[in-house]
Design a protein around this motif. Structure first.
Motif, short mmCIF file in Angstrom:
data_model
loop_
_atom_site.label_atom_id
_atom_site.label_comp_id
_atom_site.label_asym_id
_atom_site.label_seq_id
_atom_site.Cartn_x
_atom_site.Cartn_y
_atom_site.Cartn_z
N LEU A 97 19.62 -73.76 -23.67
CA LEU A 97 19.05 -72.42 -23.52
C LEU A 97 18.43 -72.21 -22.14
O LEU A 97 17.96 -71.12 -21.84
CB LEU A 97 18.00 -72.17 -24.61
CG LEU A 97 18.54 -72.09 -26.03
CD1 LEU A 97 17.41 -71.94 -27.02
CD2 LEU A 97 19.52 -70.94 -26.16
N THR A 98 18.45 -73.22 -21.29
CA THR A 98 17.90 -73.07 -19.94
C THR A 98 18.87 -72.40 -18.97
O THR A 98 18.49 -72.05 -17.87
CB THR A 98 17.49 -74.44 -19.36
OG1 THR A 98 18.64 -75.28 -19.33
CG2 THR A 98 16.39 -75.08 -20.20
N VAL A 99 20.15 -72.24 -19.38
CA VAL A 99 21.15 -71.61 -18.51
C VAL A 99 21.63 -70.30 -19.13
O VAL A 99 21.55 -70.11 -20.34
CB VAL A 99 22.36 -72.54 -18.25
CG1 VAL A 99 21.94 -73.78 -17.50
CG2 VAL A 99 23.07 -72.89 -19.53
N ARG A 100 22.13 -69.39 -18.30
CA ARG A 100 22.69 -68.12 -18.79
C ARG A 100 24.01 -68.42 -19.50
O ARG A 100 24.79 -69.23 -19.04
CB ARG A 100 22.94 -67.16 -17.64
CG ARG A 100 23.60 -65.86 -18.06
CD ARG A 100 23.76 -64.91 -16.90
NE ARG A 100 22.49 -64.36 -16.47
CZ ARG A 100 21.86 -63.35 -17.09
NH1 ARG A 100 22.38 -62.80 -18.15
NH2 ARG A 100 20.72 -62.90 -16.63
N CYS A 101 24.26 -67.75 -20.61
CA CYS A 101 25.50 -67.95 -21.36
C CYS A 101 26.64 -67.18 -20.70
O CYS A 101 26.56 -65.96 -20.56
CB CYS A 101 25.33 -67.50 -22.81
SG CYS A 101 26.81 -67.78 -23.79
N PRO A 102 27.71 -67.88 -20.30
CA PRO A 102 28.83 -67.18 -19.67
C PRO A 102 29.67 -66.38 -20.68
O PRO A 102 30.42 -65.50 -20.29
CB PRO A 102 29.66 -68.30 -19.04
CG PRO A 102 29.28 -69.52 -19.77
CD PRO A 102 27.88 -69.33 -20.28
N HIS A 103 29.52 -66.66 -21.97
CA HIS A 103 30.32 -65.96 -22.98
C HIS A 103 29.67 -64.64 -23.41
O HIS A 103 30.28 -63.59 -23.35
CB HIS A 103 30.53 -66.86 -24.20
CG HIS A 103 31.25 -66.20 -25.31
ND1 HIS A 103 32.59 -65.89 -25.24
CD2 HIS A 103 30.84 -65.77 -26.53
CE1 HIS A 103 32.96 -65.31 -26.37
NE2 HIS A 103 31.91 -65.22 -27.17
N CYS A 104 28.41 -64.71 -23.84
CA CYS A 104 27.75 -63.50 -24.36
C CYS A 104 26.73 -62.92 -23.38
O CYS A 104 26.10 -61.92 -23.68
CB CYS A 104 27.08 -63.81 -25.70
SG CYS A 104 25.71 -64.96 -25.64
N ALA A 105 26.57 -63.54 -22.23
CA ALA A 105 25.66 -63.08 -21.16
C ALA A 105 24.19 -63.10 -21.56
O ALA A 105 23.39 -62.35 -21.01
CB ALA A 105 26.06 -61.71 -20.65
N ALA A 106 23.82 -63.94 -22.51
CA ALA A 106 22.42 -64.07 -22.89
C ALA A 106 21.65 -64.72 -21.74
O ALA A 106 22.11 -65.68 -21.13
CB ALA A 106 22.28 -64.92 -24.14
#
Length: 103
Positions: A25-34
């Motif tokens: 959870l420390t990185v931005r999600c490349p799939h859903c852009a969370a």
């Protein structure tokens, strides 16, 4: 009724029973852009049912950003590759290394 503020912090006694946050959870999600520190979402924008399981793409992004791959010797921040230099999906050994760096 009590005069507690609406945004009162959660008492430590309740917080102690919560499961630990996933290190991905420390990185931005490349799939859903969370955004970092936010839960992954579905296509409709709702939070994923599996609270502790981020998107597979976020797990891969976390492993790539934080761990060195012992299979192809890629440094943190660089994608995994095959011996001939062509791009490869994230190796299982890199996921294992990412779990070790988070602990």
């Amino acid at each position: 009724m009590t005069d507690r503020p609406r945004q009162a912090p959660m008492p430590a006694a309740l917080r102690a029973g919560r499961p630990p946050r996933h290190p991905a959870l420390t990185v931005r999600c490349p799939h859903c852009a969370a955004a970092p520190d936010m839960r992954c979402t579905t296509r409709t924008g709702r939070a994923r049912i599996q609270r502790l399981d981020p998107c597979p793409a976020r797990l891969a992004a976390h492993a790539t950003a934080t761990a060195c791959c012992t299979t192809c010797q890629s440094a943190p921040g660089y994608d995994c590759h095959h011996p001939d230099g062509t791009p490869a999906p994230v190796h299982d050994a890199r996921y294992t290394e990412a779990k070790g760096t988070a602990a």
